[in-house]
Scaffold this active site. Structure first.
Site, PDB file in Angstrom:
ATOM      1  N   ASP A   3       0.825  -1.208   0.000  1.00  0.00           N
ATOM      2  CA  ASP A   3       0.000   0.000   0.000  1.00  0.00           C
ATOM      3  C   ASP A   3       0.858   1.257   0.000  1.00  0.00           C
ATOM      4  O   ASP A   3       2.075   1.197   0.206  1.00  0.00           O
ATOM      5  CB  ASP A   3      -0.967  -0.003   1.201  1.00  0.00           C
ATOM      6  CG  ASP A   3      -0.306  -0.478   2.498  1.00  0.00           C
ATOM      7  OD1 ASP A   3       0.939  -0.435   2.582  1.00  0.00           O
ATOM      8  OD2 ASP A   3      -1.026  -0.874   3.419  1.00  0.00           O
ATOM      9  N   ASN A  45      -7.850  -2.999  14.280  1.00  0.00           N
ATOM     10  CA  ASN A  45      -9.234  -3.287  13.873  1.00  0.00           C
ATOM     11  C   ASN A  45      -9.306  -4.493  12.941  1.00  0.00           C
ATOM     12  O   ASN A  45     -10.331  -4.741  12.328  1.00  0.00           O
ATOM     13  CB  ASN A  45      -9.854  -2.051  13.199  1.00  0.00           C
ATOM     14  CG  ASN A  45      -9.100  -1.626  11.942  1.00  0.00           C
ATOM     15  OD1 ASN A  45      -8.149  -2.287  11.532  1.00  0.00           O
ATOM     16  ND2 ASN A  45      -9.518  -0.532  11.331  1.00  0.00           N
ATOM     17  N   HIS A  74      -7.509  -4.940  10.181  1.00  0.00           N
ATOM     18  CA  HIS A  74      -7.216  -4.701   8.759  1.00  0.00           C
ATOM     19  C   HIS A  74      -5.926  -5.404   8.342  1.00  0.00           C
ATOM     20  O   HIS A  74      -5.042  -5.650   9.169  1.00  0.00           O
ATOM     21  CB  HIS A  74      -7.186  -3.194   8.424  1.00  0.00           C
ATOM     22  CG  HIS A  74      -6.009  -2.422   8.915  1.00  0.00           C
ATOM     23  ND1 HIS A  74      -6.067  -1.079   9.210  1.00  0.00           N
ATOM     24  CD2 HIS A  74      -4.723  -2.779   9.160  1.00  0.00           C
ATOM     25  CE1 HIS A  74      -4.890  -0.654   9.588  1.00  0.00           C
ATOM     26  NE2 HIS A  74      -4.049  -1.661   9.574  1.00  0.00           N
ATOM     27  N   GLU A  99      -9.795  -1.953   5.353  1.00  0.00           N
ATOM     28  CA  GLU A  99     -10.453  -1.663   6.617  1.00  0.00           C
ATOM     29  C   GLU A  99     -11.725  -2.510   6.750  1.00  0.00           C
ATOM     30  O   GLU A  99     -12.228  -3.030   5.743  1.00  0.00           O
ATOM     31  CB  GLU A  99     -10.819  -0.173   6.658  1.00  0.00           C
ATOM     32  CG  GLU A  99      -9.615   0.769   6.507  1.00  0.00           C
ATOM     33  CD  GLU A  99      -8.767   0.906   7.762  1.00  0.00           C
ATOM     34  OE1 GLU A  99      -8.694  -0.051   8.558  1.00  0.00           O
ATOM     35  OE2 GLU A  99      -8.167   1.981   7.946  1.00  0.00           O
TER      36      GLU A  99
HETATM   37  P1  PGA Z   1       1.992  -1.680  12.702  1.00  0.00           P
HETATM   38  O1  PGA Z   1       0.834  -1.658  11.619  1.00  0.00           O
HETATM   39  O2  PGA Z   1       2.968  -2.706  12.240  1.00  0.00           O
HETATM   40  O3  PGA Z   1       2.599  -0.298  12.676  1.00  0.00           O
HETATM   41  O4  PGA Z   1       1.347  -2.035  13.999  1.00  0.00           O
HETATM   42  C1  PGA Z   1       0.318  -2.874  11.191  1.00  0.00           C
HETATM   43  C2  PGA Z   1      -0.860  -2.632  10.318  1.00  0.00           C
HETATM   44  O5  PGA Z   1      -1.589  -1.630  10.518  1.00  0.00           O
HETATM   45  O6  PGA Z   1      -1.084  -3.441   9.406  1.00  0.00           O
END
Ligand code: PGA
Length: 240
Positions: A67, A136, A138, A143
């Site tokens: 992404d 959450n 994702h 999302e």
């Molecule tokens: P993080 O993000 O590794 O910074 O916790 C993970 C994600 O949101 O997929």
């Protein structure tokens, strides 16, 4: 799902880093799907150390990142392009021409999605896709939603994601949109390696592994992947 629990993130970085290096040694022209965020950093550090020790070469490896933020110059320090060069690519012998990102500044998200899908297919598909998980549930920037997504698309980020990531934006407001690979494109990877570390991920991890498969917790789709390996530290596994 193959669930592996480790003591802490350092041990996971070593285990996942070794998995990737072993695979690159086995298939030097492999195609890797890569992720950003805090979670993969120990893995990237391990891989960079292995390269520095002469134990692996990335010169024929191709990568596709999951992404990229929209409305942020590619060269900005908070772009995922910058993140990957700072944390990994600048420390390897990877060929910059083999490194692929979605264009977050595209004016035509549909054409950009088609371009990315074609580029992945032209390389023969993704061999191993690395993933983190959001609080959450994702994966990439997919999302919680009413339906599972397909190929790459432009998404409005949720408040949970904005709250989690805005700490990194000290000079400009955090972007509200991103281009992300969809669930359909992620599920095409031949192998998926998801890492979750820390207590803030425990609830999402429980839903992903023990809950029903639902687009309201996008990572739960991985229950249906034929080769998904989940690396957890004890804190992230604490509700299992
Ligand atoms: P993080 O993000 O590794 O910074 O916790 C993970 C994600 O949101 O997929």
């Amino acid at each position: 799902m193959d669930i592996r629990i480790f003591k802490n993130e350092a041990e996971i970085g070593q285990a996942v880093g070794k998995l990737f290096c072993d695979f690159v040694n086995e298939k030097p022209d492999c195609v890797l799907g890569l992720a950003t965020g805090a979670t993969p950093v120990p893995t990237y550090n391990f891989i960079a150390d292995q390269y520095a020790a002469g134990k692996v070469s990335f010169k024929d490896v191709s990568t596709f990142n999951l992404d990229e933020y929209c409305d942020l110059p590619k060269e900005h320090k908070n772009s995922y392009y910058s993140f990957m060069f700072e944390n990994l690519f600048s420390k390897l012998d990877i060929n910059a021409d083999n490194v692929n990102f979605l264009d977050g500044n595209t004016t035509d998200p549909e054409a950009e999605s088609a371009r990315y899908a074609e580029a992945i297919a032209a390389k023969g598909g993704i061999d191993i896709q690395l993933l983190g998980i959001g609080r959450n549930g994702h994966i990439a920037f997919n999302e919680p939603a009413d339906e599972f997504t397909g190929e790459s698309f432009k998404i409005a980020l949720t408040q949970s994601t904005i709250d989690a990531n805005s700490i990194y934006f000290d000079d400009i407001p955090m972007p509200r949109y991103a281009m992300t690979m969809g669930i359909g494109s992620i599920m095409k990877a031949r192998k998926i390696v998801l890492i979750a570390t820390g207590a803030s991920k425990a609830e999402a991890v429980k839903g992903m592994i023990k809950g029903e498969v639902t687009p309201q917790l996008p990572a739960s789709i991985l229950q249906q992947h034929q080769d998904a390996v989940i690396f957890l530290d004890e804190a992230a596994a604490s509700l299992l």
